[in-house]
Design a protein around this motif. Structure first.
Motif, PDB file in Angstrom:
ATOM      1  N   ASP A  43       0.691  -1.117  -0.047  1.00  0.00           N
ATOM      2  CA  ASP A  43       0.002   0.079   0.047  1.00  0.00           C
ATOM      3  C   ASP A  43       0.905   1.286   0.063  1.00  0.00           C
ATOM      4  N   ILE A  44       0.629   2.298  -0.819  1.00  0.00           N
ATOM      5  CA  ILE A  44       1.301   3.355  -1.045  1.00  0.00           C
ATOM      6  C   ILE A  44       0.426   4.583  -0.525  1.00  0.00           C
ATOM      7  N   MET A  45       0.475   5.154   0.518  1.00  0.00           N
ATOM      8  CA  MET A  45      -0.404   6.118   0.973  1.00  0.00           C
ATOM      9  C   MET A  45      -0.189   7.241   0.404  1.00  0.00           C
ATOM     10  N   SER A  46      -1.275   8.097  -0.150  1.00  0.00           N
ATOM     11  CA  SER A  46      -1.205   9.470  -0.598  1.00  0.00           C
ATOM     12  C   SER A  46      -2.504  10.158  -0.847  1.00  0.00           C
ATOM     13  N   ALA A  47      -2.402  11.338  -0.912  1.00  0.00           N
ATOM     14  CA  ALA A  47      -3.514  12.041  -0.950  1.00  0.00           C
ATOM     15  C   ALA A  47      -4.563  11.741  -2.106  1.00  0.00           C
ATOM     16  N   ARG A  48      -5.873  11.709  -1.868  1.00  0.00           N
ATOM     17  CA  ARG A  48      -7.055  11.535  -2.676  1.00  0.00           C
ATOM     18  C   ARG A  48      -6.731  12.181  -4.189  1.00  0.00           C
ATOM     19  N   ASN A  49      -6.593  11.612  -5.054  1.00  0.00           N
ATOM     20  CA  ASN A  49      -6.684  12.198  -6.350  1.00  0.00           C
ATOM     21  C   ASN A  49      -5.055  12.321  -6.890  1.00  0.00           C
ATOM     22  N   THR A  50      -4.507  11.864  -6.245  1.00  0.00           N
ATOM     23  CA  THR A  50      -2.987  11.808  -6.441  1.00  0.00           C
ATOM     24  C   THR A  50      -2.630  11.044  -7.921  1.00  0.00           C
ATOM     25  N   PRO A  51      -2.145  11.506  -8.744  1.00  0.00           N
ATOM     26  CA  PRO A  51      -1.926  10.592 -10.066  1.00  0.00           C
ATOM     27  C   PRO A  51      -1.155   9.382  -9.776  1.00  0.00           C
ATOM     28  N   VAL A  52      -1.865   8.216 -10.291  1.00  0.00           N
ATOM     29  CA  VAL A  52      -1.213   7.035 -10.156  1.00  0.00           C
ATOM     30  C   VAL A  52      -0.468   6.856 -11.608  1.00  0.00           C
ATOM     31  N   LEU A  53       0.879   6.646 -11.839  1.00  0.00           N
ATOM     32  CA  LEU A  53       1.667   6.286 -12.790  1.00  0.00           C
ATOM     33  C   LEU A  53       1.908   4.942 -13.285  1.00  0.00           C
ATOM     34  N   SER A  54       2.029   4.714 -14.301  1.00  0.00           N
ATOM     35  CA  SER A  54       2.098   3.263 -14.910  1.00  0.00           C
ATOM     36  C   SER A  54       3.777   2.935 -14.141  1.00  0.00           C
ATOM     37  N   ALA A  55       3.953   2.013 -13.543  1.00  0.00           N
ATOM     38  CA  ALA A  55       5.276   1.833 -13.058  1.00  0.00           C
ATOM     39  C   ALA A  55       6.385   1.307 -14.206  1.00  0.00           C
ATOM     40  N   VAL A  56       5.782   0.822 -15.137  1.00  0.00           N
ATOM     41  CA  VAL A  56       6.719   0.381 -16.269  1.00  0.00           C
ATOM     42  C   VAL A  56       6.035   0.526 -17.518  1.00  0.00           C
ATOM     43  N   SER A  57       6.632   0.427 -18.441  1.00  0.00           N
ATOM     44  CA  SER A  57       5.918   0.493 -20.064  1.00  0.00           C
ATOM     45  C   SER A  57       4.995  -0.862 -20.118  1.00  0.00           C
ATOM     46  N   GLY A  58       4.210  -0.973 -20.970  1.00  0.00           N
ATOM     47  CA  GLY A  58       3.467  -2.045 -21.129  1.00  0.00           C
ATOM     48  C   GLY A  58       1.928  -1.922 -21.759  1.00  0.00           C
ATOM     49  N   VAL A  59       1.128  -2.980 -21.320  1.00  0.00           N
ATOM     50  CA  VAL A  59      -0.322  -2.753 -21.857  1.00  0.00           C
ATOM     51  C   VAL A  59      -1.348  -2.767 -20.908  1.00  0.00           C
ATOM     52  N   LEU A  60      -2.239  -2.121 -21.143  1.00  0.00           N
ATOM     53  CA  LEU A  60      -3.450  -2.012 -20.225  1.00  0.00           C
ATOM     54  C   LEU A  60      -4.385  -3.459 -20.403  1.00  0.00           C
ATOM     55  N   LEU A  61      -4.285  -4.264 -19.430  1.00  0.00           N
ATOM     56  CA  LEU A  61      -5.202  -5.580 -19.680  1.00  0.00           C
ATOM     57  C   LEU A  61      -6.651  -5.294 -19.331  1.00  0.00           C
ATOM     58  N   LYS A  62      -6.738  -4.963 -18.092  1.00  0.00           N
ATOM     59  CA  LYS A  62      -8.137  -4.993 -17.724  1.00  0.00           C
ATOM     60  C   LYS A  62      -8.429  -3.653 -16.893  1.00  0.00           C
ATOM     61  N   PHE A  63      -9.595  -3.139 -16.926  1.00  0.00           N
ATOM     62  CA  PHE A  63     -10.412  -2.201 -15.881  1.00  0.00           C
ATOM     63  C   PHE A  63     -11.301  -3.041 -15.310  1.00  0.00           C
ATOM     64  N   HIS A  64     -11.192  -2.929 -13.861  1.00  0.00           N
ATOM     65  CA  HIS A  64     -11.936  -3.826 -13.106  1.00  0.00           C
ATOM     66  C   HIS A  64     -12.633  -3.071 -12.008  1.00  0.00           C
ATOM     67  N   ASN A  65     -13.771  -3.779 -11.526  1.00  0.00           N
ATOM     68  CA  ASN A  65     -14.071  -3.067 -10.125  1.00  0.00           C
ATOM     69  C   ASN A  65     -14.886  -4.150  -9.509  1.00  0.00           C
ATOM     70  N   SER A  66     -14.195  -4.271  -8.308  1.00  0.00           N
ATOM     71  CA  SER A  66     -14.600  -5.310  -7.309  1.00  0.00           C
ATOM     72  C   SER A  66     -14.892  -4.889  -6.018  1.00  0.00           C
ATOM     73  N   VAL A  67     -15.437  -5.766  -5.123  1.00  0.00           N
ATOM     74  CA  VAL A  67     -15.881  -5.378  -3.897  1.00  0.00           C
ATOM     75  C   VAL A  67     -14.555  -4.894  -3.087  1.00  0.00           C
ATOM     76  N   ALA A  68     -13.580  -6.033  -3.384  1.00  0.00           N
ATOM     77  CA  ALA A  68     -12.463  -5.948  -2.494  1.00  0.00           C
ATOM     78  C   ALA A  68     -11.332  -4.777  -3.067  1.00  0.00           C
ATOM     79  N   GLY A  69     -11.045  -4.825  -4.350  1.00  0.00           N
ATOM     80  CA  GLY A  69      -9.980  -4.065  -4.900  1.00  0.00           C
ATOM     81  C   GLY A  69     -10.580  -2.370  -5.258  1.00  0.00           C
ATOM     82  N   GLY A  70     -11.903  -2.479  -5.436  1.00  0.00           N
ATOM     83  CA  GLY A  70     -12.523  -1.286  -6.036  1.00  0.00           C
ATOM     84  C   GLY A  70     -12.135  -1.114  -7.329  1.00  0.00           C
ATOM     85  N   LEU A  71     -12.036   0.191  -7.948  1.00  0.00           N
ATOM     86  CA  LEU A  71     -11.663   0.488  -9.103  1.00  0.00           C
ATOM     87  C   LEU A  71     -10.090  -0.058  -9.329  1.00  0.00           C
ATOM     88  N   THR A  72      -9.766  -0.736 -10.583  1.00  0.00           N
ATOM     89  CA  THR A  72      -8.420  -1.468 -10.431  1.00  0.00           C
ATOM     90  C   THR A  72      -8.058  -1.316 -11.860  1.00  0.00           C
TER      91      THR A  72
END
Length: 150
Positions: A43-72
């Motif tokens: 877990d990386i704590m930060s203020a709400r709406n801080t930009p989340v960056l791609s850690a490496v180059s790659g391909v976006l595989l799935k946009f998912h919403n779940s009870v545990a992970g929320g928007l993922t």
């Protein structure tokens, strides 16, 4: 260290939350969750709406919403050996879609507390798995993200 892990470290992933330094990361991989399972993420704590960056180059595989992970967002690395899971997002970056290619450092979403995260503790839930088939983005062997940055 296993060769795959060293290969991932060689990709030099960046900390995927804008403004957070490596020295600020805390290892929460082995912490107990719900009393029955291991966290298997960092877990990386930060203020709400801080930009989340791609850690490496790659391909976006799935946009998912779940009870545990929320928007993922699930994304591969360039070798398709690793899947990065960015969870508890407040929102995705508008215009992105599954299959898009991203570069290291591209904004993919914004820190939040969706899913089972405490509303008073916005953070990015970062999980990394070694995966032999990124089409099965939900599978794989968990790797400790904290060790990737050490």
């Amino acid at each position: 260290m296993p060769a795959d892990f060293l290969a991932l470290k060689a990709e030099a992933p960046i900390v995927p939350v804008a403004g957070v330094a490596i020295k600020d990361l805390v290892d929460s991989f082995d912490e107990a969750r719900d009393g029955t399972r291991r966290h298997n993420a960092m877990d990386i704590m930060s203020a709400r709406n801080t930009p989340v960056l791609s850690a490496v180059s790659g391909v976006l595989l799935k946009f998912h919403n779940s009870v545990a992970g929320g928007l993922t967002v699930y994304a591969s690395d360039p070798t398709n050996r690793f899947v990065f899971m960015y969870g508890h997002l407040d929102s995705y970056k508008p215009g992105l879609k599954e299959g898009d290619v991203v570069k290291k450092g591209d904004v993919i979403g914004f820190v939040g507390s969706t899913g089972n995260a405490s509303s008073g503790a916005p953070h990015l839930h970062l999980a990394i798995t070694r995966n032999d088939n990124v089409k099965e983005w939900w599978k794989g062997t968990p790797l400790n993200p904290f060790l990737v940055y050490r």
